[in-house]
Design an enzyme around this catalytic site. Structure first.
Site, PDB file in Angstrom:
ATOM      1  N   GLU A 161      18.379  51.384 -27.712  1.00 30.25           N
ATOM      2  CA  GLU A 161      18.204  52.612 -27.099  1.00 30.25           C
ATOM      3  C   GLU A 161      19.010  53.683 -27.353  1.00 30.25           C
ATOM      4  O   GLU A 161      18.866  54.750 -27.000  1.00 30.25           O
ATOM      5  CB  GLU A 161      18.361  52.091 -25.492  1.00 30.25           C
ATOM      6  CG  GLU A 161      19.859  51.841 -25.358  1.00 30.25           C
ATOM      7  CD  GLU A 161      20.248  50.249 -25.476  1.00 30.25           C
ATOM      8  OE1 GLU A 161      21.440  49.816 -24.892  1.00 30.25           O
ATOM      9  OE2 GLU A 161      19.450  49.595 -25.971  1.00 30.25           O
ATOM     10  N   SER A 206       9.297  53.268 -23.223  1.00 25.24           N
ATOM     11  CA  SER A 206       9.401  54.338 -22.356  1.00 25.24           C
ATOM     12  C   SER A 206       8.122  54.640 -22.016  1.00 25.24           C
ATOM     13  O   SER A 206       7.604  54.902 -20.827  1.00 25.24           O
ATOM     14  CB  SER A 206      10.395  55.647 -22.558  1.00 25.24           C
ATOM     15  OG  SER A 206      11.662  55.277 -22.744  1.00 25.24           O
ATOM     16  N   ASP A 252      12.959  68.565 -13.419  1.00 27.31           N
ATOM     17  CA  ASP A 252      13.829  68.198 -14.418  1.00 27.31           C
ATOM     18  C   ASP A 252      14.904  69.485 -14.434  1.00 27.31           C
ATOM     19  O   ASP A 252      14.542  70.330 -13.860  1.00 27.31           O
ATOM     20  CB  ASP A 252      13.324  68.078 -15.904  1.00 27.31           C
ATOM     21  CG  ASP A 252      14.132  67.460 -16.740  1.00 27.31           C
ATOM     22  OD1 ASP A 252      15.033  67.990 -17.213  1.00 27.31           O
ATOM     23  OD2 ASP A 252      13.571  66.475 -17.268  1.00 27.31           O
ATOM     24  N   VAL A 287      12.504  53.395 -13.066  1.00 30.86           N
ATOM     25  CA  VAL A 287      12.478  52.744 -14.167  1.00 30.86           C
ATOM     26  C   VAL A 287      13.923  52.983 -14.858  1.00 30.86           C
ATOM     27  O   VAL A 287      14.203  52.068 -15.932  1.00 30.86           O
ATOM     28  CB  VAL A 287      11.208  53.856 -15.113  1.00 30.86           C
ATOM     29  CG1 VAL A 287      11.335  53.469 -16.458  1.00 30.86           C
ATOM     30  CG2 VAL A 287       9.930  53.829 -14.235  1.00 30.86           C
ATOM     31  N   SER A 324      14.991  70.652 -11.021  1.00 29.13           N
ATOM     32  CA  SER A 324      15.764  69.311 -10.255  1.00 29.13           C
ATOM     33  C   SER A 324      17.143  69.979  -9.584  1.00 29.13           C
ATOM     34  O   SER A 324      17.837  70.229 -10.270  1.00 29.13           O
ATOM     35  CB  SER A 324      16.032  68.230 -11.177  1.00 29.13           C
ATOM     36  OG  SER A 324      16.484  67.133 -10.458  1.00 29.13           O
ATOM     37  N   TYR A 360      17.692  45.581 -27.493  1.00 29.59           N
ATOM     38  CA  TYR A 360      18.144  46.419 -26.429  1.00 29.59           C
ATOM     39  C   TYR A 360      19.264  45.908 -25.590  1.00 29.59           C
ATOM     40  O   TYR A 360      19.297  44.614 -25.189  1.00 29.59           O
ATOM     41  CB  TYR A 360      16.810  46.460 -25.123  1.00 29.59           C
ATOM     42  CG  TYR A 360      15.853  47.548 -25.729  1.00 29.59           C
ATOM     43  CD1 TYR A 360      15.935  48.777 -25.996  1.00 29.59           C
ATOM     44  CD2 TYR A 360      14.497  46.921 -25.786  1.00 29.59           C
ATOM     45  CE1 TYR A 360      14.578  49.570 -26.358  1.00 29.59           C
ATOM     46  CE2 TYR A 360      13.287  47.675 -26.265  1.00 29.59           C
ATOM     47  CZ  TYR A 360      13.431  48.933 -26.413  1.00 29.59           C
ATOM     48  OH  TYR A 360      12.511  49.628 -26.885  1.00 29.59           O
ATOM     49  N   LYS A 410      15.460  41.818 -25.236  1.00 30.34           N
ATOM     50  CA  LYS A 410      16.349  42.177 -24.213  1.00 30.34           C
ATOM     51  C   LYS A 410      17.705  41.854 -24.426  1.00 30.34           C
ATOM     52  O   LYS A 410      17.922  40.946 -25.559  1.00 30.34           O
ATOM     53  CB  LYS A 410      15.677  41.783 -22.883  1.00 30.34           C
ATOM     54  CG  LYS A 410      14.359  42.346 -22.444  1.00 30.34           C
ATOM     55  CD  LYS A 410      14.892  43.747 -22.272  1.00 30.34           C
ATOM     56  CE  LYS A 410      15.642  44.186 -20.961  1.00 30.34           C
ATOM     57  NZ  LYS A 410      15.687  45.624 -20.653  1.00 30.34           N
ATOM     58  N   HIS A 421      21.691  48.175 -23.318  1.00 34.72           N
ATOM     59  CA  HIS A 421      21.951  48.810 -21.954  1.00 34.72           C
ATOM     60  C   HIS A 421      22.968  48.332 -21.471  1.00 34.72           C
ATOM     61  O   HIS A 421      23.249  48.022 -20.246  1.00 34.72           O
ATOM     62  CB  HIS A 421      20.606  48.469 -20.777  1.00 34.72           C
ATOM     63  CG  HIS A 421      19.304  49.162 -21.635  1.00 34.72           C
ATOM     64  ND1 HIS A 421      19.067  50.475 -21.596  1.00 34.72           N
ATOM     65  CD2 HIS A 421      18.234  48.567 -21.901  1.00 34.72           C
ATOM     66  CE1 HIS A 421      17.896  50.652 -21.754  1.00 34.72           C
ATOM     67  NE2 HIS A 421      17.324  49.447 -22.286  1.00 34.72           N
ATOM     68  N   ARG A 426       7.880  39.001 -24.094  1.00 38.32           N
ATOM     69  CA  ARG A 426       7.792  39.682 -25.366  1.00 38.32           C
ATOM     70  C   ARG A 426       8.942  38.840 -26.405  1.00 38.32           C
ATOM     71  O   ARG A 426       9.455  38.043 -26.414  1.00 38.32           O
ATOM     72  CB  ARG A 426       8.432  41.169 -25.410  1.00 38.32           C
ATOM     73  CG  ARG A 426       7.640  42.192 -24.424  1.00 38.32           C
ATOM     74  CD  ARG A 426       8.402  43.534 -24.406  1.00 38.32           C
ATOM     75  NE  ARG A 426       9.474  43.333 -23.376  1.00 38.32           N
ATOM     76  CZ  ARG A 426      10.230  44.213 -23.009  1.00 38.32           C
ATOM     77  NH1 ARG A 426      10.057  45.555 -23.646  1.00 38.32           N
ATOM     78  NH2 ARG A 426      11.186  44.357 -22.048  1.00 38.32           N
ATOM     79  N   VAL A 449      14.879  59.038 -15.121  1.00 36.78           N
ATOM     80  CA  VAL A 449      16.076  59.895 -15.739  1.00 36.78           C
ATOM     81  C   VAL A 449      16.699  59.003 -16.770  1.00 36.78           C
ATOM     82  O   VAL A 449      17.053  57.893 -16.410  1.00 36.78           O
ATOM     83  CB  VAL A 449      17.230  60.382 -14.683  1.00 36.78           C
ATOM     84  CG1 VAL A 449      18.262  61.089 -15.179  1.00 36.78           C
ATOM     85  CG2 VAL A 449      16.375  60.893 -13.363  1.00 36.78           C
ATOM     86  N   LEU A 450      17.222  59.755 -18.005  1.00 38.96           N
ATOM     87  CA  LEU A 450      17.893  58.930 -18.864  1.00 38.96           C
ATOM     88  C   LEU A 450      19.149  59.767 -19.286  1.00 38.96           C
ATOM     89  O   LEU A 450      18.918  60.912 -19.781  1.00 38.96           O
ATOM     90  CB  LEU A 450      17.158  58.760 -20.203  1.00 38.96           C
ATOM     91  CG  LEU A 450      17.704  58.008 -21.414  1.00 38.96           C
ATOM     92  CD1 LEU A 450      18.385  56.518 -21.054  1.00 38.96           C
ATOM     93  CD2 LEU A 450      16.835  58.208 -22.666  1.00 38.96           C
ATOM     94  N   VAL A 467      16.427  51.715 -13.932  1.00 40.08           N
ATOM     95  CA  VAL A 467      17.347  50.468 -13.191  1.00 40.08           C
ATOM     96  C   VAL A 467      18.154  49.926 -14.481  1.00 40.08           C
ATOM     97  O   VAL A 467      19.410  49.151 -14.223  1.00 40.08           O
ATOM     98  CB  VAL A 467      16.614  49.520 -12.213  1.00 40.08           C
ATOM     99  CG1 VAL A 467      15.514  48.849 -13.270  1.00 40.08           C
ATOM    100  CG2 VAL A 467      17.492  48.770 -11.556  1.00 40.08           C
ATOM    101  N   ASP A 468      17.673  49.895 -15.674  1.00 39.70           N
ATOM    102  CA  ASP A 468      18.357  49.225 -16.741  1.00 39.70           C
ATOM    103  C   ASP A 468      19.431  49.957 -17.248  1.00 39.70           C
ATOM    104  O   ASP A 468      20.240  49.402 -18.295  1.00 39.70           O
ATOM    105  CB  ASP A 468      17.369  48.739 -17.886  1.00 39.70           C
ATOM    106  CG  ASP A 468      16.402  49.721 -18.162  1.00 39.70           C
ATOM    107  OD1 ASP A 468      16.780  51.159 -18.097  1.00 39.70           O
ATOM    108  OD2 ASP A 468      15.618  49.537 -18.977  1.00 39.70           O
TER     109      ASP A 468
END
Length: 366
Positions: free
Chosen positions: A118, A134, A198, A267, A220, A94, A75, A96, A15, A239-240, A269-270
């Site tokens: 983010e 996302s 959730d 997803v 959840s 981003y 990134k 993170h 990107r 999950v965020l 993992v970042d």
């Protein structure tokens, strides 16, 4: 303002931080845009196209950083970029931070202005600069999960959609946010049986209203997670927690209860991952196996589809880039509370509350 677009240095990240259309908008308003040679190739944009719309091409990443007041990326900076970032320079990307103490410390030491895509947050709580990626990652999670369920790549050998006379695969989605809903939509479209978990009952009611009958919603809890991981073929972690580490919803001991060849696509993992056994992987080497469970933990999933991802990302980042270039970061953030939420580190200090709680003692002692 002088805006720099470096080539991404993360493994297999194709990107680019700005399209030629974005360059045109900036140069029409009198700003200077430097683009590193080849930065847009992976997304389908040649140097000639950037030059046509007003950019100046520089040969090296060092030149881009040295000449630019604001860096616009995709990134987080990698270690070779750390020494290139200087005091007072705006870096818009981003980050993170919660997943990397090393990156956080480097940006504190640089005394740069770090604005994280983010954590830019609208008044209604949505994350406008995270949403498009996302959406891409949620859809890709099913695409990749279906691939790694195949036996030649050590998966269980399940076709998610099944065939007449054979039941479909079972997909468990953790989180009913943007990633989770997009993953559930894609899995349902393939004909898989989908369960989405959730803790927000409003989100579950929304999912229940918009999804077909073979998408089941459930609250959840550890009990329900333990129950479902034993019977599902593909698990998507979506999950965020804004600006903070993701909670570890799947623990190491749960893996032993799962079917051999089951697949986890984390997803989150970042942001540290929502699976205890997750660790960041790359598109070059995307999976690893623990207790016969395949883990796909690529930290920049949308980088595999750079044309789509670059267009989707720059559609939403460009208005903020223009505001920062026109007003400078202080006035732009003062005028726009949405953008102000993106400020994470300013002049060597952490200013984002969600990040302050992640490494407090370690960073204070450093």
């Amino acid at each position: 303002m002088i805006v720099g677009i470096p080539k991404e240095t993360k493994n297999n990240e194709s990107r680019v931080g700005m399209t030629p259309a974005g360059v045109l908008e900036l140069t029409h308003k009198g700003h200077t845009v430097y683009v590193q040679s080849g930065a847009g190739i992976g997304s389908g944009f040649t140097n000639d196209v950037y030059e046509k719309y007003g950019a100046e091409i520089l040969d090296t990443i060092e030149e881009v950083y040295a000449r630019s007041e604001m860096i616009v990326k995709v990134k987080e900076p990698t270690p070779p970029e750390y020494p290139l970032i200087r005091e007072g320079q705006v870096v818009f990307t981003y980050f993170h931070f919660a997943s990397s103490e090393k990156l956080t410390r480097a940006m504190i030491d640089s005394k740069a202005i770090c604005i994280a895509y983010e954590t830019v947050e609208d008044t209604d709580g949505t994350l406008p600069l995270l949403t498009p990626m996302s959406e891409v990652a949620g859809r890709m999670a099913i695409q990749q999960g279906a691939k790694y369920l195949e036996k030649p790549v050590k998966g269980k050998g399940v076709l998610l959609g099944g065939v007449p006379g054979v039941p479909p695969g079972r997909v468990l989605v953790l989180g009913a946010g943007t990633v989770g809903i997009q993953a559930a939509k894609m899995a349902a479209g393939l004909g898989a049986h989908v369960t989405i978990l959730d803790v927000d009952m409003k989100r579950l009611r929304y999912v229940n209203d918009i999804m077909p009958p073979h998408v089941m919603t459930q609250y959840s809890s550890e009990y329900n997670i333990r129950k479902h991981v034993r019977t599902h073929d593909l698990i998507v972690g979506g999950v965020l927690i804004k600006g903070a580490k993701a909670p570890k919803l799947i623990t190491r001991d749960m893996l032993k209860t799962m079917h051999p060849g089951a697949v986890i696509v984390d997803v989150a993992v970042d942001q540290g991952g929502c699976v205890e056994t997750s660790k960041p992987t790359t598109h070059e080497d995307p999976i690893f196996i623990i207790d016969d469970v395949v883990h796909y933990c690529v930290a920049n999933m949308p980088g595999a589809v750079p044309y789509t991802s670059t267009l989707a990302l720059t559609n939403v980042t460009l208005p903020y880039v223009l505001s920062l270039a026109e007003k400078g970061w202080e006035e732009a953030c003062s005028d726009d509370m949405t953008l102000q939420k993106g400020l994470n580190i300013v002049n060597g200090e952490i200013v984002y509350d969600g990040l302050k709680s992640v490494f407090p003692e370690k960073l204070e002692m450093a």
